[in-house]
Design a protein around this motif. Sequence first.
Motif, PDB file in Angstrom:
ATOM      1  N   ASP A  92       1.060  -1.199  -0.151  1.00  0.00           N
ATOM      2  CA  ASP A  92      -0.020   0.104   0.101  1.00  0.00           C
ATOM      3  C   ASP A  92       0.893   1.270  -0.025  1.00  0.00           C
ATOM      4  OD1 ASP A  92      -2.404  -1.116  -0.416  1.00  0.00           O
ATOM      5  OD2 ASP A  92      -3.228  -0.945   1.879  1.00  0.00           O
ATOM      6  N   ALA A  97      -1.264   4.213  -1.712  1.00  0.00           N
ATOM      7  CA  ALA A  97      -2.763   4.169  -1.048  1.00  0.00           C
ATOM      8  C   ALA A  97      -2.585   4.481   0.184  1.00  0.00           C
ATOM      9  CB  ALA A  97      -3.127   2.606  -1.238  1.00  0.00           C
ATOM     10  N   TYR A 147      -8.011   4.392   5.195  1.00  0.00           N
ATOM     11  CA  TYR A 147      -7.647   4.995   4.069  1.00  0.00           C
ATOM     12  C   TYR A 147      -8.027   6.349   3.590  1.00  0.00           C
ATOM     13  CZ  TYR A 147      -5.875   0.245   2.961  1.00  0.00           C
ATOM     14  OH  TYR A 147      -5.096  -0.917   3.093  1.00  0.00           O
ATOM     15  N   ASN A 148      -8.832   7.022   4.675  1.00  0.00           N
ATOM     16  CA  ASN A 148      -9.512   8.263   4.533  1.00  0.00           C
ATOM     17  C   ASN A 148     -10.087   8.576   3.089  1.00  0.00           C
ATOM     18  OD1 ASN A 148      -9.663  10.788   5.831  1.00  0.00           O
ATOM     19  ND2 ASN A 148      -7.979  11.669   4.861  1.00  0.00           N
ATOM     20  N   ARG A 149     -10.570   7.513   2.314  1.00  0.00           N
ATOM     21  CA  ARG A 149     -11.322   7.702   1.343  1.00  0.00           C
ATOM     22  C   ARG A 149     -12.774   7.935   1.571  1.00  0.00           C
ATOM     23  NH1 ARG A 149      -8.794   2.446  -0.164  1.00  0.00           N
ATOM     24  NH2 ARG A 149     -10.553   1.581   0.566  1.00  0.00           N
ATOM     25  N   LYS A 150     -13.606   8.534   0.529  1.00  0.00           N
ATOM     26  CA  LYS A 150     -14.947   8.988   0.959  1.00  0.00           C
ATOM     27  C   LYS A 150     -15.810   7.893   1.428  1.00  0.00           C
ATOM     28  CE  LYS A 150     -19.115  10.989  -1.368  1.00  0.00           C
ATOM     29  NZ  LYS A 150     -19.477  11.800  -2.327  1.00  0.00           N
ATOM     30  N   THR A 151     -15.632   6.470   0.720  1.00  0.00           N
ATOM     31  CA  THR A 151     -16.315   5.426   1.028  1.00  0.00           C
ATOM     32  C   THR A 151     -16.007   5.003   2.469  1.00  0.00           C
ATOM     33  OG1 THR A 151     -14.646   4.318  -0.335  1.00  0.00           O
ATOM     34  CG2 THR A 151     -16.614   4.812  -1.326  1.00  0.00           C
ATOM     35  N   SER A 152     -14.761   4.957   2.614  1.00  0.00           N
ATOM     36  CA  SER A 152     -14.082   4.400   4.009  1.00  0.00           C
ATOM     37  C   SER A 152     -14.661   5.328   5.133  1.00  0.00           C
ATOM     38  CB  SER A 152     -12.652   4.404   4.079  1.00  0.00           C
ATOM     39  OG  SER A 152     -12.107   5.481   3.837  1.00  0.00           O
ATOM     40  N   GLU A 240     -14.320  -1.682   3.676  1.00  0.00           N
ATOM     41  CA  GLU A 240     -13.582  -0.855   3.592  1.00  0.00           C
ATOM     42  C   GLU A 240     -12.485  -0.680   4.379  1.00  0.00           C
ATOM     43  OE1 GLU A 240     -13.665   1.783   1.440  1.00  0.00           O
ATOM     44  OE2 GLU A 240     -15.616   1.116   0.192  1.00  0.00           O
TER      45      GLU A 240
END
Length: 491
Positions: A92, A97, A147-152, A240
């Motif tokens: 990662d 990522a 992961y600090n993504r919108k989905t997570s 996620e």
Amino acid sequence: MLLTLILLIPPAAALACLLAPWRRLMEWINILAFAATLALGVRLLPDVLACHAVTEGNNFLYADALSTWMVLLISAVSLGASLYAGRYFRRDLAAGAVTPGRVKEFFVLTPLFSTGMFLAVLANNVGVMWFALEATALSSVLLVALYNRKTSLEAAWKYVMLGSLGLALALFGTVFTYAAAIGQDTTERLPSFNWSHLMTVAHKFDPRLIKLAFVFVLVGYGTKAGLAPMHTWLPDAHSEAPSPTSAMLSGVSLKVAIYALLRFHILTSQCLGPEFSRNFLLGFGLFSMFLAAPFILVQSDLKRMFAYSSLEHVGFICTAVGLNTPVTIFGALLHMGYHALTKPVLFFAAGNIHQTFHTLNLRVIGPGVVQVLPVTVLFMGLAAVAAMGLPPFGLFYSELTVLSGGFAAGHASISSLILVLLIAAFCGILRQLTRILLGERKAGRAIDARTWDGVPAMGLLVGGLLVFSLWCPEPLLQLIHQAAGIIGGKS
């Protein structure tokens, strides 16, 4: 000192990881810490078998057979997750990522997550058990959002909202249990809220309050355990979160919530008899299994499919306990152990597939994964065979034990329904995995294959699963029988 050491080692590892300057050092700190807790859990086993319960800290810590079984499962899954996490996060980091700071956060939060689970199963005080489960929610939600993504972030938000609501209801149930324990003629202003004390006075509880308490606890801890219809956070969080965290959530975190629910089931059964709480466990367990099967079949995301498989297994465990025979309860505890060793392997393999194909979408992954990741597919195939309940793996034996116990006790209709739901889940998993694992690989797909990633962790858990499926040491069998007796009210 065994119980105290089991509780102190993971937070000490978290502190050491916080201060550690190198990532490799953090990896080894986690591995050594959980290897130590597993060794201590094995050392605790003969003491519990000899004395039925071990206490420390003026009865603050308490370990009976059920607690010790959970300590062994938490340690084994945490060790597997730590073994897998090193190479996983190196890939990662190389792909951009995740940042080095987020990786440090993982290695600090994971021992804290395990500490909360250890405290939940070793705390004598029922209120402290609730606090420990709240602590696991706080640490694990940060791991889900790693992961600090919108989905997570969305998954973490749903997890914390539903989890907090569930734990709030569980707190109400805990308070009502305390109120039920206060007799009108008691000479104590503040009666002990220790499990070891409550078991001796459970028959004196206020029946109306204990009914209300169990309903609140069932919905509250049932939410944390992922029972339907309170399960909606589960597929999002599992899909996620980093794969090592998904493995811990599915492998042991759900079962720690079931453990808390079982403690209240035992108290309720002591007060009211088994019928009241067993009917609730049967209803919610069967509904969870019924809901899981079609959702497994229609999933397009690999990790979400495994999350719904966990919903099915959690429902099966609750249903088996709800059948309320010594055989089915023994089968439920066996199932908890075998599932704890099985499901992390599936999430580790899913992590390898995700990092290789850069997606979890089954259609995008496409057929022929075996040609790209043969070792990963081998372990995933073995774990999938186990999760589907096929021999020679232990989940076949535990499911057969529960079904035979149900039929022998005269619950033919319920046992038949369980069998149909198990077959439906089997067909769903088989269809979904054959879509991607087998067949000819389509050309032109970007891949980043590394054949041996995750092999130590997957090999450890699959090896342990196979050994304990074919041969279970006599002390471990005694421990599970003793734990089943505690749930069944015989010890």
